[in-house]
Design an enzyme around this catalytic site. Structure first.
Site, PDB file in Angstrom:
ATOM      1  N   HIS B 145       0.988  -1.084  -0.068  1.00  0.00           N
ATOM      2  CA  HIS B 145       0.036  -0.145  -0.004  1.00  0.00           C
ATOM      3  C   HIS B 145       0.960   1.333   0.093  1.00  0.00           C
ATOM      4  O   HIS B 145       0.232   2.529  -0.079  1.00  0.00           O
ATOM      5  CB  HIS B 145      -0.838   0.137   1.145  1.00  0.00           C
ATOM      6  CG  HIS B 145      -2.126   0.719   1.295  1.00  0.00           C
ATOM      7  ND1 HIS B 145      -2.347   1.955   2.077  1.00  0.00           N
ATOM      8  CD2 HIS B 145      -3.122   0.902   0.297  1.00  0.00           C
ATOM      9  CE1 HIS B 145      -3.555   2.596   1.568  1.00  0.00           C
ATOM     10  NE2 HIS B 145      -3.913   1.989   0.604  1.00  0.00           N
ATOM     11  N   LYS B 147       3.239   4.612  -1.049  1.00  0.00           N
ATOM     12  CA  LYS B 147       2.952   5.485  -2.421  1.00  0.00           C
ATOM     13  C   LYS B 147       4.142   6.302  -2.184  1.00  0.00           C
ATOM     14  O   LYS B 147       3.969   7.321  -2.010  1.00  0.00           O
ATOM     15  CB  LYS B 147       1.572   6.174  -2.371  1.00  0.00           C
ATOM     16  CG  LYS B 147       0.378   5.266  -1.958  1.00  0.00           C
ATOM     17  CD  LYS B 147      -0.276   5.816  -0.850  1.00  0.00           C
ATOM     18  CE  LYS B 147      -1.574   5.228  -0.530  1.00  0.00           C
ATOM     19  NZ  LYS B 147      -1.962   3.998  -1.098  1.00  0.00           N
ATOM     20  N   ASP B 152      17.214   9.981  -7.260  1.00  0.00           N
ATOM     21  CA  ASP B 152      18.798  10.050  -7.094  1.00  0.00           C
ATOM     22  C   ASP B 152      19.117   9.729  -5.581  1.00  0.00           C
ATOM     23  O   ASP B 152      19.939  10.232  -5.044  1.00  0.00           O
ATOM     24  CB  ASP B 152      18.925  11.425  -7.425  1.00  0.00           C
ATOM     25  CG  ASP B 152      18.949  11.680  -9.066  1.00  0.00           C
ATOM     26  OD1 ASP B 152      18.807  10.728  -9.694  1.00  0.00           O
ATOM     27  OD2 ASP B 152      18.877  12.777  -9.253  1.00  0.00           O
TER      28      ASP B 152
END
Lengths: 211, 211
Positions: B145, B147, B152
């Site tokens: 779940h 996100k 870099d």
């Protein structure tokens, strides 16, 4: 020369003080699923705060060491004045119990949630409303998908974690906790915008008399 | 006395330098739904990077001013070396296009996603795989779940926002973007843990020959 030196020392001390303050301010990252651990002792202790005697030790066999879930509960229970909750889904009984403790302690709690998810089985929203905690929700089909909390206007708890048992005990989730005015301020402003927008006075579920 | 003064000045300058570095590091908060604005010019320009001539101006009537969505795209497109994506749902064509641009630019991209949501209509996961981008996913019923994205190895993009059109254009969502090693490092470690755990060599969808 002496003036330049004084200025340099002054600026240096101010920067040192700022760095020291920053080092003391909270920056914590939690990942879920949380390993199993006992939350009962922590919650019972918070409930007994201000009462005579200590609660009996919890007889459960779960580890007493800190886990992501107890860390999250501790941060929440540190509230002394205010708590803003902006939560898509809220069905964890332990988190519900922590919020109830804060309400009894006199912390000013305001909750914003999603109208579709607040009606799901196990939702804590009804429980909080029965306690007298103010709750507001959206009325459109788009989700109120935030999952953040602001403790005492200065500590932000945000991330992917819905406050549900599945999220805490099963899913891969993250929570970041920061005391940083530059980050917390926009979240406070967003909460106030939503709070005003979701004022029940603005609800249009039912047509007005003249419609 | 002179030694103490030198020490004080030295420490002060070091603290000032640290404060200056901190002021320059990214700390940005974005809220969604994003107001409508043109993303075509930004993406076309990124696609044309290194080519002769500039792309023709986009004829759409949408505002050119920055919005939450273009700010998110810009942060993503700033990647020069690596991009880790850990995304529950990824169906925004614009974000898919931005990731494709980075892949063509030679940025090393790794994607972790959720096995149930990667198969939904409009998912960009298949598109990225066809381009040769490595994708790994969970194989259990609990959701992957997260996100978040790491640009870099030093800039974290995280929050409630799934990379879908509904989330960007309809839902109430938040994204926080920070360059802070104390916060970014645990997310990098989490990504590597998941990357190893979701190695296809560990999949058990199909019974082994001797099972």
């Amino acid at each position: 020369m002496r003036a330049v030196l004084s200025l340099c020392v002054g600026a240096g001390l101010a920067a040192l003080l700022a760095a020291w303050r920053r080092r003391r301010s909270v920056r914590e990252v939690l990942f879920f699923p949380s390993p199993p651990c006992c939350t009962e002792e922590l919650l019972a202790e918070a409930e007994a705060e201000g009462c005579d005697g200590r609660p009996a030790p919890c007889p459960c066999p779960l580890p007493r060491s800190d886990c992501a879930f107890t860390r999250l509960l501790r941060r929440l229970l540190s509230a002394r004045r205010s708590l803003e909750l902006c939560l898509f889904a809220f069905s964890s009984p332990e988190l519900g119990r922590a919020v109830s403790v804060l309400h009894r302690r006199g912390v000013r709690i305001r909750v914003v949630t999603d109208s579709q998810y607040m009606a799901l089985r196990g939702s804590q929203i009804g429980v909080l409303r029965l306690l007298g905690i103010q709750v507001r929700h959206n009325q459109d089909v788009a989700f109120m998908h935030h999952k953040f909390a602001i403790v005492d206007k200065k500590m932000l708890i945000t991330g992917s974690l819905n406050w549900t048992m599945e999220a805490i005990h099963s899913n891969r989730e993250n929570v970041v906790i920061v005391e940083d005015a530059e980050i917390v301020r926009p979240y406070l402003d967003e909460f106030e915008r939503i709070w005003e927008e979701y004022d029940p006075g603005n609800y249009t579920f039912f047509p007005k008399e003249n419609d």
